[in-house]
Design an enzyme around this catalytic site. Structure first.
Site, PDB file in Angstrom:
ATOM      1  N   ASN A  41       4.644  17.281  -3.804  1.00 47.87           N
ATOM      2  CA  ASN A  41       4.686  16.002  -4.007  1.00 47.87           C
ATOM      3  C   ASN A  41       3.223  15.236  -3.829  1.00 47.87           C
ATOM      4  OD1 ASN A  41       7.436  15.932  -4.477  1.00 47.87           O
ATOM      5  ND2 ASN A  41       7.844  15.299  -2.260  1.00 47.87           N
ATOM      6  N   HIS A  55      11.022   8.003   6.181  1.00 48.33           N
ATOM      7  CA  HIS A  55      11.977   8.268   4.808  1.00 48.33           C
ATOM      8  C   HIS A  55      12.691   9.828   5.575  1.00 48.33           C
ATOM      9  CE1 HIS A  55       9.764   5.811   1.794  1.00 48.33           C
ATOM     10  NE2 HIS A  55      10.413   5.271   2.487  1.00 48.33           N
ATOM     11  N   LYS A  65       8.901  18.809   5.362  1.00 53.61           N
ATOM     12  CA  LYS A  65       7.601  18.634   4.664  1.00 53.61           C
ATOM     13  C   LYS A  65       6.470  19.145   5.275  1.00 53.61           C
ATOM     14  CE  LYS A  65      10.286  14.476   3.303  1.00 53.61           C
ATOM     15  NZ  LYS A  65      10.613  13.085   3.880  1.00 53.61           N
ATOM     16  N   TYR A 125       2.266  16.914  -0.257  1.00 50.06           N
ATOM     17  CA  TYR A 125       2.858  17.623   0.734  1.00 50.06           C
ATOM     18  C   TYR A 125       3.973  18.628  -0.017  1.00 50.06           C
ATOM     19  CZ  TYR A 125       5.510  13.167  -0.183  1.00 50.06           C
ATOM     20  OH  TYR A 125       6.199  11.946  -0.532  1.00 50.06           O
ATOM     21  N   ASP A 161      11.488  -0.131   1.230  1.00 48.56           N
ATOM     22  CA  ASP A 161      11.349   0.189   2.746  1.00 48.56           C
ATOM     23  C   ASP A 161      11.457  -1.177   3.622  1.00 48.56           C
ATOM     24  OD1 ASP A 161       8.842   2.676   2.300  1.00 48.56           O
ATOM     25  OD2 ASP A 161      10.832   2.674   2.141  1.00 48.56           O
TER      26      ASP A 161
HETATM   27  C1  LIG Z   1       9.980  11.008  -3.129  1.00 49.72           C
HETATM   28  C2  LIG Z   1      10.327  11.195  -4.664  1.00 49.72           C
HETATM   29  C3  LIG Z   1      10.171  10.225  -5.487  1.00 49.72           C
HETATM   30  N1  LIG Z   1      10.256  10.354  -6.600  1.00 49.72           N
HETATM   31  C4  LIG Z   1      10.394   8.936  -7.612  1.00 49.72           C
HETATM   32  C5  LIG Z   1      11.438   7.848  -7.034  1.00 49.72           C
HETATM   33  C6  LIG Z   1      10.849   6.608  -7.432  1.00 49.72           C
HETATM   34  O1  LIG Z   1      10.898   6.088  -8.768  1.00 49.72           O
HETATM   35  C7  LIG Z   1       9.215   6.917  -7.296  1.00 49.72           C
HETATM   36  C8  LIG Z   1       8.655   6.516  -5.850  1.00 49.72           C
HETATM   37  O2  LIG Z   1       9.631   7.015  -4.904  1.00 49.72           O
HETATM   38  P1  LIG Z   1       9.307   6.348  -3.269  1.00 49.72           P
HETATM   39  O3  LIG Z   1       9.228   4.885  -3.489  1.00 49.72           O
HETATM   40  O4  LIG Z   1      10.544   6.636  -2.655  1.00 49.72           O
HETATM   41  O5  LIG Z   1       7.873   7.196  -2.890  1.00 49.72           O
HETATM   42  P2  LIG Z   1       7.535   6.957  -1.431  1.00 49.72           P
HETATM   43  O6  LIG Z   1       7.659   5.576  -0.797  1.00 49.72           O
HETATM   44  O7  LIG Z   1       6.155   7.605  -1.418  1.00 49.72           O
HETATM   45  O8  LIG Z   1       8.605   8.048  -0.620  1.00 49.72           O
HETATM   46  C9  LIG Z   1       7.970   9.079  -0.127  1.00 49.72           C
HETATM   47  O9  LIG Z   1       7.252   8.850   0.927  1.00 49.72           O
HETATM   48  C10 LIG Z   1       7.729   9.180   2.245  1.00 49.72           C
HETATM   49  C11 LIG Z   1       6.392   9.243   3.329  1.00 49.72           C
HETATM   50  C12 LIG Z   1       8.332  10.693   2.186  1.00 49.72           C
HETATM   51  O10 LIG Z   1       8.492  11.165   3.309  1.00 49.72           O
HETATM   52  C13 LIG Z   1       9.352  10.947   1.264  1.00 49.72           C
HETATM   53  O11 LIG Z   1       8.769  12.305   0.781  1.00 49.72           O
HETATM   54  C14 LIG Z   1       9.286   9.951   0.129  1.00 49.72           C
HETATM   55  O12 LIG Z   1      10.326   9.102   0.507  1.00 49.72           O
HETATM   56  O13 LIG Z   1       9.122   8.282  -7.323  1.00 49.72           O
HETATM   57  C15 LIG Z   1      10.678  11.165  -7.617  1.00 49.72           C
HETATM   58  O14 LIG Z   1      10.759  11.347  -8.635  1.00 49.72           O
HETATM   59  N2  LIG Z   1      10.541  12.315  -6.693  1.00 49.72           N
HETATM   60  C16 LIG Z   1      10.513  12.356  -5.384  1.00 49.72           C
HETATM   61  O15 LIG Z   1      10.712  13.521  -4.707  1.00 49.72           O
END
Ligand SMILES: Cc1cn([C@H]2C[C@H](O)[C@@H](COP(=O)(O)OP(=O)(O)O[C@H]3O[C@H](C)C(=O)[C@H](O)[C@H]3O)O2)c(=O)[nH]c1=O
Length: 186
Positions: A41, A55, A65, A125, A161
């Site tokens: 990622n 998360h 991770k 990561y 969040d």
């Molecule tokens: C995590 C993830 C997200 N997505 C898509 C889903 C949403 O449309 C978009 C943003 O997702 P999100 O808002 O959950 O992204 P973060 O807030 O950066 O979340 C991450 O950041 C924290 C620090 C973490 O430890 C996790 O890996 C993960 O939850 O990417 C994907 O397509 N694949 C993925 O593996």
């Protein structure tokens, strides 16, 4: 299984710049981390004070991770949320930056978050299970006993969040594997 581990891969500097091995299965196994990664990622956070987390993915798709910062600087957090862990609700934090090249191993059973300490910080990561939206979960950073690292800077976070449950209201689905959180990261 292992607990949270801070890795400091060696950088080989010369007049051109530097070289480092950013991932070695053997080097991780020497630190007790014997896992297979299936997905990488990468996120860019533009404002300083961006808060992503806390998360996790719930079983059966819990993720370990291996986190590093490739631009800017972050404070990275791992909160122990394993049922029955003697260190449940405790966390460890490490400053990861493009400059120090340090990495944090966050095992399954820990909630993960980072706060960007500089604008335009990038985090890459490796994870040990694929993205599973149905198993996407988290805990509010606020109320988890973690001091905000940027006094005077308001957190920038997603609506998702903002709506996460607090640690006090959280019912953990994660088993304890017998590795308590160390007192500190060496
Ligand atoms: C995590 C993830 C997200 N997505 C898509 C889903 C949403 O449309 C978009 C943003 O997702 P999100 O808002 O959950 O992204 P973060 O807030 O950066 O979340 C991450 O950041 C924290 C620090 C973490 O430890 C996790 O890996 C993960 O939850 O990417 C994907 O397509 N694949 C993925 O593996």
């Amino acid at each position: 299984m292992s607990s949270v581990v801070l890795l400091k891969p060696r950088r080989f500097a010369d007049p051109r710049g530097w070289f480092m091995e950013t991932y070695s299965r053997r080097a991780l196994a020497e630190r007790g981390i014997d896992v297979e990664f299936v997905q990488d990622n990468h996120s860019l956070s533009r404002p300083a004070g961006t808060l992503r987390g806390l998360h996790f993915q719930t079983p059966p798709h819990a993720q370990g991770k291996l986190v590093r910062c490739t631009a800017g600087r972050i404070m990275d957090y791992a909160l122990d949320v394993r049922q029955g862990s003697p260190t449940y609700g405790r966390f460890l934090a490490a400053e990861l930056s493009a400059e120090n090249g340090h990495q944090l191993w966050v095992p399954a059973g820990f909630a993960h978050a980072f706060v960007t300490l500089e604008a335009d910080s990038e985090v890459v990561y490796k994870v040990t299970d694929y993205y599973a939206p149905d198993c996407d979960g988290g805990i509010r950073f606020e109320g988890a006993g973690i001091d905000w690292p940027l006094p005077g800077v308001d957190p920038v976070l997603s609506d998702k969040d903002r709506a996460l449950p607090t640690l006090a209201d959280f019912d953990s689905p994660f088993p304890y594997d017998g590795h308590p959180l160390p007192d500190r990261l060496d």
